[in-house]
Design an enzyme around this catalytic site. Structure first.
Site, short mmCIF file in Angstrom:
data_model
loop_
_atom_site.label_atom_id
_atom_site.label_comp_id
_atom_site.label_asym_id
_atom_site.label_seq_id
_atom_site.Cartn_x
_atom_site.Cartn_y
_atom_site.Cartn_z
N LYS A 1 2.21 -3.26 7.38
CA LYS A 1 2.44 -3.42 5.95
C LYS A 1 3.88 -2.99 5.61
O LYS A 1 4.56 -3.65 4.82
CB LYS A 1 1.44 -2.61 5.14
CG LYS A 1 0.02 -3.13 5.17
CD LYS A 1 -0.14 -4.52 4.56
CE LYS A 1 0.08 -4.54 3.07
NZ LYS A 1 -0.24 -5.88 2.49
N TYR B 1 -1.88 -0.51 11.15
CA TYR B 1 -2.03 -1.19 9.84
C TYR B 1 -0.85 -0.87 8.94
O TYR B 1 -0.18 -1.78 8.42
CB TYR B 1 -3.34 -0.78 9.16
CG TYR B 1 -3.36 -1.07 7.68
CD1 TYR B 1 -3.32 -2.38 7.21
CD2 TYR B 1 -3.38 -0.03 6.74
CE1 TYR B 1 -3.31 -2.66 5.84
CE2 TYR B 1 -3.36 -0.30 5.38
CZ TYR B 1 -3.33 -1.61 4.93
OH TYR B 1 -3.31 -1.89 3.58
N THR C 1 0.82 -1.21 0.00
CA THR C 1 0.00 0.00 0.00
C THR C 1 0.85 1.26 0.00
O THR C 1 1.98 1.26 0.52
CB THR C 1 -0.91 -0.01 1.25
OG1 THR C 1 -1.53 1.27 1.39
CG2 THR C 1 -0.12 -0.29 2.53
N ASP C 2 0.28 2.34 -0.51
CA ASP C 2 0.99 3.63 -0.46
C ASP C 2 1.12 4.16 0.96
O ASP C 2 1.94 5.05 1.23
CB ASP C 2 0.29 4.67 -1.36
CG ASP C 2 -1.17 4.93 -1.01
OD1 ASP C 2 -1.71 4.28 -0.09
OD2 ASP C 2 -1.79 5.79 -1.69
N GLU C 3 0.32 3.60 1.89
CA GLU C 3 0.34 4.13 3.27
C GLU C 3 1.66 3.89 3.98
O GLU C 3 1.91 4.49 5.02
CB GLU C 3 -0.77 3.48 4.11
CG GLU C 3 -2.14 3.83 3.63
CD GLU C 3 -3.20 3.44 4.64
OE1 GLU C 3 -2.87 3.25 5.82
OE2 GLU C 3 -4.35 3.31 4.22
#
Ligand code: NAD
Ligand code: DAU
Length: 335
Positions: free
Chosen positions: A150, A146, A120-122
């Site tokens: 990741k 989260y 994810t970009d997060e």
């Protein structure tokens, strides 16, 4: 190609499996999914007789070893994926996203199996409104449990690739929308609220920005990276779909013929990331990928139609998702 798809009963994984079965008859698909609250076998009903479905946990080392020994490639989607849940209870995120990824890495290492890691970009944290978009060189700076788990899983993949010569690639994508997304997530929550006669619920002022991409465009990019990506390389996936949350809520209201101010402001998410944005130049230039869904309003209208037409798919999950938000203390602040 014999493919193992983890998390294939979830939102993105199920769309990936359905399209793979339809478009790539030479690929045999095995799905490994624990069927957590977010997994739904009905999402795979149309292809059930054309895949092998294994109900199990990616952190089960023996099971993963056995499954990986019989395939040519693994595409790893399985995760605990919802930020709000990670704030309420982080442990399943550590277990699945970190320990589960470790389990897969050890198996693909043992059998020299091609591995693609969906992320994810997060992991890059968030951006100020006018800052340049994330690139593959952006520093890791995750905000939530989260995104930290990741990010941890990405770092395991990078380390295993360098130290043990894994044939691995990574992709970090922005916010997906489309059919089969759980009703806890932003867009399906607002659509199903409106179908139920309730008002959309906007966190805080609603000025956070997300970079929306249709799930099918994400999954076509995953295939491009799986087939032609360079070992060890990260590819960012995004479709230049930046919109603030208030604008998205107003577009959903418009699709229902409702007044644009017919929503409620509710308690903001702690640590809420301000903005995500992707620079997908590498994916576009090196692999020739481009999004098919360039008109977000049209893609959103199709998604609204899908939720209207598929109430039996989401209805069993709606009350539970709303109860979880209430239990987490979500309060209406005003309209
Ligand atoms: P999802 O929550 O809809 O689905 C996750 C799936 O993983 C479910 O079917 C669940 O049952 C399964 N699962 C969870 N724990 C498991 C375990 N221990 N063993 C086996 N299966 C397990 O998630 P999603 O939105 O489809 O996201 C898929 C992947 O894409 C995730 O890795 C996520 O981080 C990443 N991603 C999501 C988005 C997005 O906008 N949704 C954007 C970028 C990246
Ligand atoms: O950027 C990729 C990420 O996108 C993925 O890694 C995650 O798995 C996925 O869940 C998503 O994370 P977000 O936190 O951005 O998505 P979510 O749908 O939870 O929320 C989108 C935005 O909408 C966010 O700014 C919070 C806001 N929101 C969310 C809900 C559920 C609301 O305003 N109201 C809501 O009811």
């Amino acid at each position: 190609m014999r493919l193992l798809v983890t998390g294939g009963a979830g939102f993105i994984g199920a769309n990936f499996v359905r399209h793979t079965v339809a478009d790539r008859p030479d690929t045999t698909v095995t799905v490994l999914d624990a069927l957590t609250y977010a997994g739904n076998r009905d999402s795979l009903a149309e292809v059930a007789d054309r895949i092998d479905f294994v109900h199990g946990d990616i952190a089960d080392l023996d099971l993963v070893d056995e499954l990986v020994s019989g395939v040519d490639a693994v595409v790893h989607f399985a995760a605990e994926s919802h930020n709000d849940n990670s704030l309420a209870e982080p442990w399943p995120f550590v277990q699945t996203n970190i320990v589960g990824t470790y389990s897969l890495l050890q198996a693909v290492r043992r059998y020299d199996v091609r591995y693609h890691h969906v992320s994810t970009d997060e992991v890059y944290g968030d951006l100020e409104p006018d800052a340049p978009a994330f690139t593959e060189d952006s520093p890791y700076n995750p905000s939530s449990p989260y995104s930290a788990t990741k990010a941890s899983s990405d770092l395991l993949v990078r380390a295993w690739t360098r130290s043990f010569g894994l044939r691995a690639t990574l992709s970090n994508c922005s916010n997906n929308y489309g059919p089969y997304q759980h009703v806890e997530k932003f867009i399906p929550r607002q659509i199903t609220n409106l179908i139920d006669g309730a008002r959309p619920r906007l966190y805080g002022a609603g000025d956070q920005v997300r970079d929306w991409i249709h799930v099918d465009d994400h999954n076509r990019a995953v295939w491009d990276v799986l087939e032609r990506g360079r070992t060890g390389q990260t590819y960012l996936i995004g479709a230049e779909g930046e919109l603030d949350n208030k604008t998205v809520v107003r577009m959903i209201l418009a699709a229902f013929g409702r007044d644009e101010d017919d929503f409620d402001h509710v308690t903001d998410r702690p640590g809420h990331d301000r903005r995500y944005a992707i620079d997908a130049t590498l994916l576009r230039t090196e692999l020739g990928w481009a999004p098919h869904y360039r008109d977000f309003a049209a893609g959103l209208a199709a998604t609204v139609r899908w939720y209207r037409d598929n109430e039996s798919w989401w209805r069993p999950y709606k009350a539970g998702a709303e109860s979880a938000y209430a239990a987490a203390g979500e309060q209406t602040l005003g309209s």
